[in-house]
Scaffold this active site. Structure first.
Site, short mmCIF file in Angstrom:
data_model
loop_
_atom_site.label_atom_id
_atom_site.label_comp_id
_atom_site.label_asym_id
_atom_site.label_seq_id
_atom_site.Cartn_x
_atom_site.Cartn_y
_atom_site.Cartn_z
N ASP A 199 25.92 -31.03 3.81
CA ASP A 199 25.94 -30.50 4.83
C ASP A 199 25.79 -31.27 6.03
O ASP A 199 26.55 -31.15 7.01
CB ASP A 199 24.42 -29.69 4.88
CG ASP A 199 24.44 -28.42 3.95
OD1 ASP A 199 25.34 -28.29 3.18
OD2 ASP A 199 23.33 -27.84 4.03
N CYS A 235 28.01 -26.74 -1.98
CA CYS A 235 27.36 -25.34 -2.43
C CYS A 235 28.59 -24.27 -2.23
O CYS A 235 29.01 -24.34 -1.02
CB CYS A 235 26.02 -24.98 -1.71
SG CYS A 235 24.74 -25.97 -2.42
N SER A 286 18.27 -22.92 5.78
CA SER A 286 19.83 -23.31 4.91
C SER A 286 20.78 -22.31 5.11
O SER A 286 20.33 -20.80 5.42
CB SER A 286 19.53 -23.33 3.37
OG SER A 286 20.39 -23.30 2.55
#
Length: 560
Positions: free
Chosen positions: A126, A197, A474
């Site tokens: 991220d 992810c 998130s």
């Protein structure tokens, strides 16, 4: 021609004064011929601490090969990464957002210190992506970004699963819906290998955003990490960097206000992460573009949400790739008049020119909904304001049917205390769960609250309990949640004055977030409020003393 490309470097091929420089560079393999070529950095975020980045060294080698064959002298160097998902729910999560600035500063330092002429960065997890982009903005040399790619979907009982399945599985276990054996089976199959992810979480949101910004090659954001095409993309990116130097195209020529509007539009259409607000504000600040939460608010009202992607939808990035990827989505948006086609990109062409060669969405697919039948007529990232968040907060409303929630505040000053209350069934339907003193300064580091939100979803309370915080969420978070509440508690924002049992209302339709407490009462509470001491140790201490408000992107170079 070659000497003309040496924008910042010393002309190592000329003069006796450069002999020591040449001697050092000969030791790493440079030759007389190389000293007449532009020298470029390949910033790799390779690391074994996370599957998001475990394959990136090979991608850096491919990018180096492309740049070398194009005519440059490419040199690989590394920077750090922190895995948000591994740190989630632990004290380590406080280091996640600060790592964005450490990454940015470290890359800029190498580019500046080594007098490099160009920069190619490769990100995976991220914070790598905004970190790389802030570095690109500050380095002021021709540059291009490459995304390491999304992870393949996990498989369990004939269904696709991912990391979010594990977080929600914890809540399902706690509520008795599954047993320990089933949770372990989900855990073992959720992440099958390299890549970030898989849903439209923060990594894939930011990769899509950077492609829409024009700073990565078309298609780069949706190509899976394990695809052979990813290696080809890296080779092509190395060659593209050389062309950027030939043409004298700099990041400031690409990252304009209209380009950021394109980026916000794509993020809204895809149902991206709330973190995009924080990161795009920071990238815009670094490049000198005036971007604010008002711009997100303006575009949210006009852009439909059309992507059926997790966390609120059915599919993952791999599925989007198979039906045309981000270029096909952008082509659709451009055809419908939502994108500025005249924006320059790292191909040297405009966005409209790139999209002429983009594929159409595959026939019969339901990953991307028709424009006339969107999941929502407006974007899912909603900016909220009120006496609880005068400078704003951000809610992600995709897949959430409840637009207004009013209830008593259940106030916690730590994530751990809130998580225990949820696990022990102390939080009931109708409550407003508040986690404060976890903002940029207060965390310090503005940790994500995915663990708590996922447990609520797993327990069936995702739309029955509102979760508010001055921290972050998130990209995998969904449910009735509001983050980035500003000003944060640590600096005396109204969230610090909230008391147990105060009635709080969140209304997405009116874009309001307020507590039913009079100004007179709030002033009394403010007079008795004492700020907790700021962290003074190590990197978190430095961050706490330098970081700005979330409404400014939590940047560390804002000087009032």
């Amino acid at each position: 021609m070659e000497k003309d490309l040496r924008i910042n470097s010393k002309v190592f091929s000329e003069g006796s004064k450069q002999a020591p420089n040449r001697a050092m560079l000969r030791a790493v393999g440079l030759t007389d011929e190389d000293f007449n070529k532009p020298m470029v950095g390949i910033a790799s975020t390779w690391s074994e601490v996370t599957p998001c980045n475990m394959h990136i060294h090979d991608l850096a080698v491919a990018a180096k090969r492309g740049a070398r064959e194009a005519g440059a002298v490419p040199l690989i160097f590394n920077t750090i990464t922190v895995s948000d998902s591994i740190a989630m729910g632990t004290q380590g999560m406080r280091y996640s957002l600060p790592s964005r600035d450490v990454i940015a500063d470290s890359i800029e330092t190498v580019v500046g210190g080594e007098n490099l002429d160009g920069l190619l960065t490769i990100g995976g997890c991220d914070k790598n992506m905004p970190g790389c982009m802030i570095a690109i903005a500050n380095a002021r040399v021709p540059a291009i970004f490459v995304y390491g790619g999304t992870i393949d979907a996990g498989k369990h009982n004939g269904k696709n699963i991912d990391l979010l399945s594990v977080f929600e599985g914890v809540g399902e276990l706690n509520s008795g819906k599954i047993d320990e054996q089933e949770l372990r089976a989900i855990e073992c199959k959720a992440c099958p290998g390299a890549g970030s992810c898989g849903g439209m979480y923060t990594a894939n949101t930011m990769s899509s955003a950077i492609e829409a910004l024009g700073m990565s090659l078309p298609g780069n954001s949706s190509t899976p990490a394990t695809s052979e095409n990813k290696q080809i993309e890296c080779d092509q990116a190395g060659r593209a960097l050389y062309k950027l130097m030939e043409k004298g195209i700099y990041p400031k020529d690409i990252m304009t206000k209209k380009a950021f509007e394109n980026t916000i539009t794509v993020v809204m259409a895809l149902g991206g992460s709330t973190n995009a607000v924080l990161h795009l504000l920071a990238i815009a600040d670094a490049i000198g573009v005036d971007l604010s939460m008002d711009d997100f608010d303006r575009l949210q009202k006009t852009v439909p949400h059309i992507a059926n992607l997790r966390p609120s939808g059915k599919y993952v990035m791999e599925d989007l790739y198979k039906v045309g990827g981000v270029p096909a989505v952008m082509k659709l948006l451009h055809e419908k008049g939502y994108l500025h086609g005249d924006c320059l990109t790292v191909t040297g062409k405009t966005l409209a020119e790139n999209l002429q060669d983009a594929p159409d969405l595959a026939a019969g697919q339901d990953v991307i909904m028709p424009m006339g039948e969107p999941l929502s007529k407006q974007g899912p990232l909603v900016m909220l304001k009120g006496n609880l968040a005068p400078r704003g907060g951000v809610a992600k409303m995709s897949g959430v049917s409840v637009q207004t929630h009013t209830g008593p505040a259940r106030v916690f000053d730590t994530e751990d205390a809130a998580a225990k209350a949820v696990t022990n069934n102390e939080i009931k339907a109708g409550d407003v769960l508040v986690i404060r003193y976890v903002g940029p300064k207060g965390g310090p580091g503005m940790p994500e609250m995915l663990s708590v939100s996922a447990i609520l979803v797993g327990k069936g309370l995702g739309e029955k309990v509102a979760l508010l915080t001055d921290g972050r969420f998130s990209g995998g978070t969904h449910g009735l949640v509001v983050g980035h509440i500003a000003p944060e508690a640590q600096v005396g924002g109204p969230i610090a004055l909230l008391q147990e049992g105060d009635i709080v209302t969140v209304c997405a339709k009116r874009q309001e977030i307020f507590m039913d407490v009079s100004d007179e009462e709030l002033n009394k509470r403010k007079a008795n409020w004492i700020a907790p001491p700021l962290n003074k140790h190590g990197v978190l201490g430095k961050y706490a003393h330098n970081v700005s408000c979330a409404s400014l992107g939590a940047i560390t170079n804002y000087f009032d």
